[in-house]
Write a protein that holds these residues in place. Structure first.
Motif, mmCIF file in Angstrom:
data_model
loop_
_atom_site.group_PDB
_atom_site.id
_atom_site.type_symbol
_atom_site.label_atom_id
_atom_site.label_comp_id
_atom_site.label_asym_id
_atom_site.label_seq_id
_atom_site.Cartn_x
_atom_site.Cartn_y
_atom_site.Cartn_z
ATOM 1 N N GLY A 105 51.607 69.012 55.223
ATOM 2 C CA GLY A 105 50.575 69.937 55.652
ATOM 3 C C GLY A 105 49.167 69.438 55.400
ATOM 4 N N GLU A 106 49.019 68.235 54.825
ATOM 5 C CA GLU A 106 47.692 67.729 54.469
ATOM 6 C C GLU A 106 47.410 66.310 54.944
ATOM 7 O OE1 GLU A 106 47.430 67.923 50.233
ATOM 8 O OE2 GLU A 106 47.468 70.100 50.163
ATOM 9 N N ILE A 107 48.461 65.532 55.253
ATOM 10 C CA ILE A 107 48.268 64.109 55.527
ATOM 11 C C ILE A 107 48.670 63.783 56.958
ATOM 12 C CG2 ILE A 107 49.077 61.782 54.962
ATOM 13 C CD1 ILE A 107 49.336 62.662 52.077
ATOM 14 N N ARG A 108 47.868 62.935 57.572
ATOM 15 C CA ARG A 108 48.189 62.346 58.873
ATOM 16 C C ARG A 108 47.931 60.843 58.763
ATOM 17 N NH1 ARG A 108 44.554 64.415 61.504
ATOM 18 N NH2 ARG A 108 43.208 62.699 62.114
ATOM 19 N N VAL A 109 48.919 60.052 59.187
ATOM 20 C CA VAL A 109 48.789 58.597 59.183
ATOM 21 C C VAL A 109 48.870 58.137 60.635
ATOM 22 C CG1 VAL A 109 49.758 56.415 58.369
ATOM 23 C CG2 VAL A 109 49.848 58.440 56.902
ATOM 24 N N LEU A 119 45.338 54.184 59.646
ATOM 25 C CA LEU A 119 44.358 55.129 59.105
ATOM 26 C C LEU A 119 45.068 56.220 58.318
ATOM 27 C CD1 LEU A 119 42.231 55.510 62.362
ATOM 28 C CD2 LEU A 119 41.773 54.006 60.415
ATOM 29 N N PHE A 120 44.507 56.584 57.173
ATOM 30 C CA PHE A 120 45.079 57.593 56.288
ATOM 31 C C PHE A 120 44.102 58.760 56.180
ATOM 32 C CE2 PHE A 120 46.023 59.562 52.228
ATOM 33 C CZ PHE A 120 47.401 59.512 52.152
ATOM 34 N N TYR A 121 44.499 59.929 56.719
ATOM 35 C CA TYR A 121 43.685 61.143 56.663
ATOM 36 C C TYR A 121 44.350 62.113 55.698
ATOM 37 C CZ TYR A 121 41.555 59.516 61.025
ATOM 38 O OH TYR A 121 40.901 58.790 61.978
ATOM 39 N N GLU A 122 43.532 62.731 54.799
ATOM 40 C CA GLU A 122 44.087 63.699 53.849
ATOM 41 C C GLU A 122 43.039 64.756 53.534
ATOM 42 O OE1 GLU A 122 45.317 65.463 50.018
ATOM 43 O OE2 GLU A 122 43.588 64.166 50.240
ATOM 44 N N ASN A 155 45.606 68.065 60.694
ATOM 45 C CA ASN A 155 44.731 67.738 61.822
ATOM 46 C C ASN A 155 43.297 67.485 61.380
ATOM 47 O OD1 ASN A 155 46.843 68.022 63.681
ATOM 48 N ND2 ASN A 155 46.588 70.247 63.655
ATOM 49 N N ASN A 156 43.083 67.153 60.127
ATOM 50 C CA ASN A 156 41.739 66.959 59.591
ATOM 51 C C ASN A 156 41.120 65.664 60.095
ATOM 52 O OD1 ASN A 156 41.830 64.702 57.437
ATOM 53 N ND2 ASN A 156 43.681 65.885 57.030
ATOM 54 N N THR A 157 39.836 65.510 59.844
ATOM 55 C CA THR A 157 39.106 64.293 60.223
ATOM 56 C C THR A 157 38.580 63.560 58.993
ATOM 57 O OG1 THR A 157 37.069 65.576 60.485
ATOM 58 C CG2 THR A 157 38.427 65.226 62.468
ATOM 59 N N ASP A 158 39.134 63.869 57.819
ATOM 60 C CA ASP A 158 38.707 63.265 56.559
ATOM 61 C C ASP A 158 39.447 61.941 56.354
ATOM 62 O OD1 ASP A 158 37.596 62.844 54.055
ATOM 63 O OD2 ASP A 158 39.080 64.107 53.033
ATOM 64 N N LEU A 159 38.863 60.862 56.845
ATOM 65 C CA LEU A 159 39.461 59.530 56.709
ATOM 66 C C LEU A 159 39.273 59.048 55.273
ATOM 67 C CD1 LEU A 159 40.812 57.049 57.980
ATOM 68 C CD2 LEU A 159 38.527 56.231 58.583
#
Length: 173
Positions: free
Chosen positions: A92-96, A118-121, A126-130
């Motif tokens: 629910g927090e990470i997108r790779v 790229l690791f977003y958390e 769906n965040n944009t915090d790279l």
């Protein structure tokens, strides 16, 4: 009569060496396809698998094993490159995300000319915090061959090495 037998044996021995040695050398060295043997297009298939860990300072960490299989990417030999992108989410927090560019040369050799994981958390997938990235390149795939690359990425911005992903990219030419 004996002399003929010796000549005949010597002839076979020389013929055996002439046929076997070049055949063995041809098998040991990857051969590039000629234009008569190959089409002007290459189809690249593959998959990416990820082991993602979402570190939590409360409770247990979330570990996700994810995978994506690529639809075949068709490349025309010697005419530019094609960009490919895949992504997986976890906890629910990470997108790779995996981004890479493929190009095929006139001999049908496919290269990954540039790649980036790229690791977003943050609070949502769906965040944009790279928070981290890892670059790769120079994967070379001869016609009919496959190759893999292992890439590790983690949450560098928050100095949290347990927020991480281990990515394996496998491609087939």
């Amino acid at each position: 009569m004996k002399e003929n037998g010796i000549r005949h044996y010597s002839y076979r021995s020389a013929l055996w060496r002439a046929l076997v040695i070049p055949a063995a050398a041809a098998i040991a060295v990857p051969a590039l396809a000629t234009d008569a043997q190959a089409t002007h297009q290459r189809a690249v298939t593959g998959n990416v698998s990820m082991r993602i860990m979402d570190w939590e300072n409360f409770g247990s960490n979330t570990v996700c094993n994810r995978g994506v299989t690529f639809t075949p990417v068709t490349l025309t030999k010697g005419s530019g490159s094609t960009k490919v992108r895949a992504w997986c989410k976890c906890g629910g927090e990470i997108r790779v995300e995996v981004h890479f560019r493929l190009a095929a040369d006139p001999n049908g050799v496919v290269r990954v000319t540039e790649g980036l994981v790229l690791f977003y958390e943050e609070d949502t997938e769906n965040n944009t915090d790279l928070d981290g990235s890892s670059a790769f390149r120079n994967m070379i795939l001869f016609p009919g061959a496959s190759g893999s690359r292992n890439i590790h990425v983690w949450n560098q911005n928050e100095n949290q090495p347990d927020d991480k992903a281990d990515v394996t990219l496998t491609l087939r030419n």
